[in-house]
Write a protein that holds these residues in place. Structure first.
Motif, PDB file in Angstrom:
ATOM      1  N   MET A   1     -17.234  -3.977 -10.045  1.00 14.61           N
ATOM      2  CA  MET A   1     -16.527  -3.282  -8.998  1.00 14.61           C
ATOM      3  C   MET A   1     -16.676  -1.784  -9.232  1.00 14.61           C
ATOM      4  N   ARG A   2     -17.021  -1.088  -8.181  1.00 14.96           N
ATOM      5  CA  ARG A   2     -17.118   0.375  -8.276  1.00 14.96           C
ATOM      6  C   ARG A   2     -15.722   0.990  -8.291  1.00 14.96           C
ATOM      7  N   LEU A   3     -15.636   2.161  -8.844  1.00 17.23           N
ATOM      8  CA  LEU A   3     -14.358   2.858  -8.924  1.00 17.23           C
ATOM      9  C   LEU A   3     -13.771   3.093  -7.532  1.00 17.23           C
ATOM     10  N   THR A   4     -14.616   3.408  -6.563  1.00 14.46           N
ATOM     11  CA  THR A   4     -14.114   3.615  -5.197  1.00 14.46           C
ATOM     12  C   THR A   4     -13.509   2.331  -4.632  1.00 14.46           C
ATOM     13  N   ASP A   5     -14.092   1.187  -4.966  1.00 20.32           N
ATOM     14  CA  ASP A   5     -13.531  -0.096  -4.519  1.00 20.32           C
ATOM     15  C   ASP A   5     -12.170  -0.349  -5.166  1.00 20.32           C
ATOM     16  N   PHE A   6     -12.070  -0.008  -6.441  1.00 20.46           N
ATOM     17  CA  PHE A   6     -10.794  -0.155  -7.137  1.00 20.46           C
ATOM     18  C   PHE A   6      -9.710   0.647  -6.426  1.00 20.46           C
ATOM     19  N   TRP A   7     -10.002   1.918  -6.122  1.00 16.50           N
ATOM     20  CA  TRP A   7      -8.994   2.762  -5.475  1.00 16.50           C
ATOM     21  C   TRP A   7      -8.692   2.296  -4.057  1.00 16.50           C
ATOM     22  N   THR A   8      -9.671   1.776  -3.372  1.00 17.71           N
ATOM     23  CA  THR A   8      -9.429   1.226  -2.031  1.00 17.71           C
ATOM     24  C   THR A   8      -8.442   0.064  -2.106  1.00 17.71           C
ATOM     25  N   ARG A   9      -8.622  -0.806  -3.085  1.00 26.78           N
ATOM     26  CA  ARG A   9      -7.705  -1.944  -3.255  1.00 26.78           C
ATOM     27  C   ARG A   9      -6.314  -1.478  -3.673  1.00 26.78           C
ATOM     28  N   MET A  10      -6.271  -0.511  -4.584  1.00 26.45           N
ATOM     29  CA  MET A  10      -4.970   0.010  -5.020  1.00 26.45           C
ATOM     30  C   MET A  10      -4.217   0.622  -3.843  1.00 26.45           C
ATOM     31  N   GLU A  11      -4.918   1.408  -3.042  1.00 25.10           N
ATOM     32  CA  GLU A  11      -4.275   2.049  -1.890  1.00 25.10           C
ATOM     33  C   GLU A  11      -3.866   1.028  -0.833  1.00 25.10           C
ATOM     34  N   ALA A  12      -4.630  -0.019  -0.672  1.00 21.33           N
ATOM     35  CA  ALA A  12      -4.269  -1.064   0.288  1.00 21.33           C
ATOM     36  C   ALA A  12      -2.986  -1.770  -0.147  1.00 21.33           C
ATOM     37  N   HIS A  13      -2.814  -1.946  -1.448  1.00 19.83           N
ATOM     38  CA  HIS A  13      -1.625  -2.647  -1.940  1.00 19.83           C
ATOM     39  C   HIS A  13      -0.411  -1.727  -2.057  1.00 19.83           C
ATOM     40  N   PHE A  14      -0.583  -0.566  -2.677  1.00 16.09           N
ATOM     41  CA  PHE A  14       0.554   0.316  -2.957  1.00 16.09           C
ATOM     42  C   PHE A  14       0.763   1.414  -1.930  1.00 16.09           C
ATOM     43  N   GLY A  15      -0.232   1.644  -1.093  1.00 17.72           N
ATOM     44  CA  GLY A  15      -0.180   2.767  -0.166  1.00 17.72           C
ATOM     45  C   GLY A  15      -0.878   3.956  -0.789  1.00 17.72           C
ATOM     46  N   PRO A  16      -1.456   4.820   0.050  1.00 15.77           N
ATOM     47  CA  PRO A  16      -2.244   5.933  -0.474  1.00 15.77           C
ATOM     48  C   PRO A  16      -1.451   6.914  -1.342  1.00 15.77           C
ATOM     49  N   ALA A  17      -0.197   7.123  -1.034  1.00 15.50           N
ATOM     50  CA  ALA A  17       0.587   8.096  -1.795  1.00 15.50           C
ATOM     51  C   ALA A  17       1.034   7.554  -3.155  1.00 15.50           C
ATOM     52  N   TYR A  18       1.325   6.270  -3.235  1.00 25.36           N
ATOM     53  CA  TYR A  18       1.899   5.692  -4.448  1.00 25.36           C
ATOM     54  C   TYR A  18       0.846   5.134  -5.404  1.00 25.36           C
ATOM     55  N   ALA A  19      -0.340   4.785  -4.916  1.00 21.71           N
ATOM     56  CA  ALA A  19      -1.354   4.125  -5.743  1.00 21.71           C
ATOM     57  C   ALA A  19      -1.719   4.955  -6.973  1.00 21.71           C
ATOM     58  N   ARG A  20      -1.983   6.232  -6.794  1.00 27.31           N
ATOM     59  CA  ARG A  20      -2.385   7.085  -7.922  1.00 27.31           C
ATOM     60  C   ARG A  20      -1.236   7.258  -8.915  1.00 27.31           C
ATOM     61  N   SER A  21      -0.045   7.413  -8.400  1.00 27.97           N
ATOM     62  CA  SER A  21       1.120   7.564  -9.264  1.00 27.97           C
ATOM     63  C   SER A  21       1.331   6.301 -10.090  1.00 27.97           C
TER      64      SER A  21
END
Length: 64
Positions: A1-21
């Motif tokens: 899995m590419r890093l961009t795919d990981f972040w896409t999945r994280m943002e889909a689950h947690f929302g764009p604002a909360y995923a990184r946090s």
């Protein structure tokens, strides 16, 4: 899995604002007590990091 795919999945689950946090602050037993960001920085494959998040969050098999 590419890093961009990981972040896409994280943002889909947690929302764009909360995923990184969440990835920066939440420690997962499945990652040896590390955060997602720490695990990725240590060289853990992003698919393994995602699977740890998936397991912890109890996500459906379709999101694995």
């Amino acid at each position: 899995m590419r890093l961009t795919d990981f972040w896409t999945r994280m943002e889909a689950h947690f929302g764009p604002a909360y995923a990184r946090s969440w990835a920066r602050d939440f420690r997962l037993q499945e990652l040896g007590g590390r955060t997602c960001e720490e695990a990725i920085a240590a060289g853990v494959d992003t698919v393994d990091v995602w699977r740890a998040v998936w397991k912890h969050e109890g996500l459906p098999a379709s999101e694995r």
